[in-house]
Design a protein around this motif. Structure first.
Motif, short mmCIF file in Angstrom:
data_model
loop_
_atom_site.label_atom_id
_atom_site.label_comp_id
_atom_site.label_asym_id
_atom_site.label_seq_id
_atom_site.Cartn_x
_atom_site.Cartn_y
_atom_site.Cartn_z
N VAL A 22 13.55 2.94 1.93
CA VAL A 22 14.66 2.12 1.45
C VAL A 22 14.19 0.71 1.12
O VAL A 22 13.25 0.18 1.72
CB VAL A 22 15.81 2.05 2.48
CG1 VAL A 22 16.41 3.42 2.70
CG2 VAL A 22 15.34 1.46 3.82
N LEU A 23 14.88 0.10 0.15
CA LEU A 23 14.63 -1.28 -0.25
C LEU A 23 15.97 -1.98 -0.46
O LEU A 23 16.93 -1.36 -0.92
CB LEU A 23 13.85 -1.36 -1.56
CG LEU A 23 12.36 -1.04 -1.56
CD1 LEU A 23 11.83 -1.05 -3.00
CD2 LEU A 23 11.58 -2.04 -0.71
N GLY A 24 16.03 -3.27 -0.16
CA GLY A 24 17.15 -4.07 -0.61
C GLY A 24 16.95 -4.40 -2.08
O GLY A 24 15.83 -4.39 -2.58
N TYR A 62 8.64 -3.24 5.69
CA TYR A 62 8.32 -3.78 7.01
C TYR A 62 8.37 -2.71 8.11
O TYR A 62 7.50 -2.67 8.97
CB TYR A 62 9.28 -4.92 7.36
CG TYR A 62 9.21 -6.07 6.40
CD1 TYR A 62 8.15 -6.97 6.43
CD2 TYR A 62 10.20 -6.25 5.43
CE1 TYR A 62 8.08 -8.02 5.54
CE2 TYR A 62 10.13 -7.30 4.52
CZ TYR A 62 9.07 -8.18 4.58
OH TYR A 62 9.00 -9.22 3.69
N PHE A 63 9.40 -1.86 8.09
CA PHE A 63 9.52 -0.90 9.19
C PHE A 63 9.11 0.51 8.81
O PHE A 63 9.21 1.44 9.61
CB PHE A 63 10.94 -0.90 9.79
CG PHE A 63 12.07 -0.67 8.83
CD1 PHE A 63 12.28 0.57 8.24
CD2 PHE A 63 12.98 -1.68 8.56
CE1 PHE A 63 13.34 0.80 7.38
CE2 PHE A 63 14.06 -1.47 7.71
CZ PHE A 63 14.24 -0.23 7.12
N GLY A 64 8.63 0.72 7.59
CA GLY A 64 8.19 2.05 7.18
C GLY A 64 9.37 2.93 6.80
O GLY A 64 10.47 2.46 6.54
N VAL A 65 9.14 4.22 6.77
CA VAL A 65 10.19 5.14 6.35
C VAL A 65 11.32 5.16 7.39
O VAL A 65 11.10 4.91 8.58
CB VAL A 65 9.64 6.56 6.13
CG1 VAL A 65 8.72 6.58 4.93
CG2 VAL A 65 8.92 7.08 7.37
N LEU A 66 12.51 5.45 6.92
CA LEU A 66 13.70 5.45 7.78
C LEU A 66 14.07 6.89 8.14
O LEU A 66 14.30 7.71 7.25
CB LEU A 66 14.87 4.79 7.04
CG LEU A 66 16.20 4.77 7.79
CD1 LEU A 66 16.17 3.74 8.91
CD2 LEU A 66 17.35 4.48 6.82
N GLU A 73 0.84 -1.19 0.00
CA GLU A 73 0.00 0.00 0.00
C GLU A 73 0.88 1.26 0.00
O GLU A 73 2.03 1.23 0.45
CB GLU A 73 -0.91 0.00 1.23
CG GLU A 73 -1.97 -1.09 1.22
CD GLU A 73 -2.93 -0.93 0.06
OE1 GLU A 73 -3.41 0.20 -0.16
OE2 GLU A 73 -3.20 -1.93 -0.63
N PRO A 74 0.36 2.38 -0.51
CA PRO A 74 1.16 3.61 -0.57
C PRO A 74 1.67 4.04 0.80
O PRO A 74 0.96 3.97 1.80
CB PRO A 74 0.17 4.64 -1.13
CG PRO A 74 -0.84 3.83 -1.88
CD PRO A 74 -0.97 2.55 -1.12
N ILE A 75 2.94 4.45 0.83
CA ILE A 75 3.57 4.98 2.04
C ILE A 75 4.10 6.38 1.73
O ILE A 75 4.85 6.57 0.78
CB ILE A 75 4.72 4.08 2.52
CG1 ILE A 75 4.18 2.74 3.04
CG2 ILE A 75 5.53 4.78 3.62
CD1 ILE A 75 5.25 1.80 3.53
N LYS A 76 3.68 7.34 2.54
CA LYS A 76 4.15 8.72 2.38
C LYS A 76 5.51 8.87 3.06
O LYS A 76 5.69 8.49 4.22
CB LYS A 76 3.15 9.69 3.01
CG LYS A 76 3.53 11.16 2.91
CD LYS A 76 3.35 11.70 1.51
CE LYS A 76 3.56 13.21 1.46
NZ LYS A 76 3.35 13.76 0.10
#
Length: 216
Positions: free
Chosen positions: A185-187, A198-202, A174-177
């Motif tokens: 971030v993504l691997g 999993y943990f949302g924005v960093l 789902e969209p994350i602001k």
């Protein structure tokens, strides 16, 4: 007649552009970030990092120091942009599907979403503000291969349950602001990565530095 033709052509092009935009076919590209991990000379202040997790593997054990030299991290460069690989302190979180998962204290991942943007994943593809992100790190891959290539090249006996892989390649989020002073971030190897899905924005305050490449 010529003037009428030109006006008609402009109207047609405008309509086509609107259609492309409304159908989500607009793209965001990253032509600056290269897939190859470069050899770099460390600075005096550089951190040298051993990394034995395959969350960034695109088929050549990328970023893994068991197969390559140590990683060079610049702790003074916090001015990150899309495509940068960063070294950061892991946020506190749990994965519902794997409550026993233990996140390392520090981790590396690639910056995909920037402050003010909205990141979404549809059918294994990253979208930024509704626009397709068109680059080598913007889709669900396994060791650098998409679904079609993976099923073509990897023998059934070596790839596990087919339906599970199909589900993975069709990953949806789902969209994350991306809030102020944070990044998404993504691997590069999603199925082996614990990241913003999993943990949302960093928070930027968690960023320890930018990964420049392998030690020369």
């Amino acid at each position: 007649m010529k003037k009428i033709f030109l006006i008609g052509l402009l109207v047609l092009l405008s309509a086509c552009s609107s259609k492309v935009a409304s159908s989500g076919m607009e793209t965001i590209t990253d032509n600056d970030t290269k897939p190859k991990v470069e050899l770099v000379e460390p600075y005096e202040s550089s951190l040298l990092l051993e990394w034995h997790i395959d969350n960034m593997d695109r088929g050549d054990h990328d970023y893994e120091t068991s197969s390559h030299p140590d990683l060079v991290v610049d702790p003074n460069d916090k001015n990150v942009k899309r495509g940068d690989v960063i070294y950061f302190k892991s946020p506190d979180f749990t994965i519902d599907s794997n409550p026993n998962f233990n996140m390392p204290e520090f981790y590396i991942s690639r910056v995909v979403g920037l402050e003010g943007e909205t990141v979404e994943i549809k059918n294994g593809q990253v979208f930024i503000d509704g626009k397709k992100l068109d680059t080598f790190y913007s889709a669900a891959l396994n060791s650098g291969m998409g679904q079609e290539e993976y099923f073509e090249k990897v023998e059934p006996a070596n790839r596990g349950e087919e339906e599970s892989w199909k589900e993975y390649f069709a990953t949806t989020m789902e969209p994350i602001k991306v809030e102020k002073n944070t990044v998404f971030v993504l691997g590069d190897n999603w199925w082996r990565s614990a990241d913003s899905r999993y943990f949302g924005v960093l928070p930027m305050e968690n960023v320890e530095g930018k990964v420049l490449g392998y030690k020369k």
